[in-house]
Scaffold this motif. Structure first.
Motif, PDB file in Angstrom:
ATOM      1  N   ARG A  67       0.821  -0.888   0.195  1.00 44.49           N
ATOM      2  CA  ARG A  67      -0.365   0.199   0.200  1.00 44.49           C
ATOM      3  C   ARG A  67       0.659   1.708  -0.208  1.00 44.49           C
ATOM      4  O   ARG A  67       0.509   2.257  -0.719  1.00 44.49           O
ATOM      5  N   GLU A  70       1.676   1.908  -3.030  1.00 43.36           N
ATOM      6  CA  GLU A  70       0.746   2.231  -4.430  1.00 43.36           C
ATOM      7  C   GLU A  70       0.280   3.793  -3.920  1.00 43.36           C
ATOM      8  O   GLU A  70      -0.131   4.188  -5.036  1.00 43.36           O
ATOM      9  N   MET A  71       0.511   3.701  -3.414  1.00 37.83           N
ATOM     10  CA  MET A  71       0.221   5.570  -2.652  1.00 37.83           C
ATOM     11  C   MET A  71       1.701   6.094  -2.609  1.00 37.83           C
ATOM     12  O   MET A  71       1.068   7.241  -2.576  1.00 37.83           O
ATOM     13  N   LEU A 111      -4.803   3.533   5.335  1.00 40.50           N
ATOM     14  CA  LEU A 111      -3.827   3.182   4.440  1.00 40.50           C
ATOM     15  C   LEU A 111      -4.783   1.970   3.189  1.00 40.50           C
ATOM     16  O   LEU A 111      -4.674   2.254   2.041  1.00 40.50           O
ATOM     17  N   ASN A 112      -6.355   2.213   3.558  1.00 39.35           N
ATOM     18  CA  ASN A 112      -7.278   1.483   3.529  1.00 39.35           C
ATOM     19  C   ASN A 112      -7.102   0.283   2.899  1.00 39.35           C
ATOM     20  O   ASN A 112      -7.370  -0.572   1.859  1.00 39.35           O
ATOM     21  N   ILE A 113      -6.737  -0.472   3.949  1.00 34.54           N
ATOM     22  CA  ILE A 113      -6.542  -1.256   4.193  1.00 34.54           C
ATOM     23  C   ILE A 113      -7.797  -2.639   5.121  1.00 34.54           C
ATOM     24  O   ILE A 113      -7.688  -1.895   5.792  1.00 34.54           O
TER      25      ILE A 113
END
Length: 121
Positions: A67, A70-71, A111-113
């Motif tokens: 993540r 990706e971010m 982290l939108n996990i």
């Protein structure tokens, strides 16, 4: 159904898949012999790989690292986002300590996990 029983047979099946992919595409009819052969060999290869090349579940650290990549976020930026010291984030990222529930919650949010991944369920 037939099975792939050796590494040599697996390599031959992979080679045949490469050959078939040159003649089978999205517009190939599902009753075409090449399509049918590709479908059958692909299933056999998937079954062989499930046994001989299993893919394990990623760890929470693996998911966090992905993540961050990706971010485009650095570990230092993550520390800022979580309100933690760089040293504490480093301990977590190196597996020297587990994140607390509060930190896990923030990891999930920031982290939108999926929370289930953070909790390991």
């Amino acid at each position: 159904m037939a099975q792939i029983k050796s590494e040599a047979a697996y390599r031959a099946a992979m080679k045949r898949i490469d050959e078939l992919l040159k003649v089978v595409n999205d517009s190939t009819p599902v009753d075409d012999p090449n399509y049918l052969e590709l479908d059958m060999i692909s299933d056999m290869v998937a079954e062989y790989e499930d046994v001989h090349y299993p893919i394990s579940k990623p760890t929470l650290i693996d998911v966090i690292r992905l993540r961050l990549y990706e971010m485009g976020i650095t570990q230092t930026k993550l520390a800022e986002m979580l309100g933690l010291s760089n040293a504490r984030v480093s301990e977590i990222m190196n597996g020297k300590s587990e994140p607390s529930l509060k930190i896990g919650r923030e990891l999930s949010r920031q982290l939108n996990i999926d929370p289930a991944v953070v909790l390991g369920v």
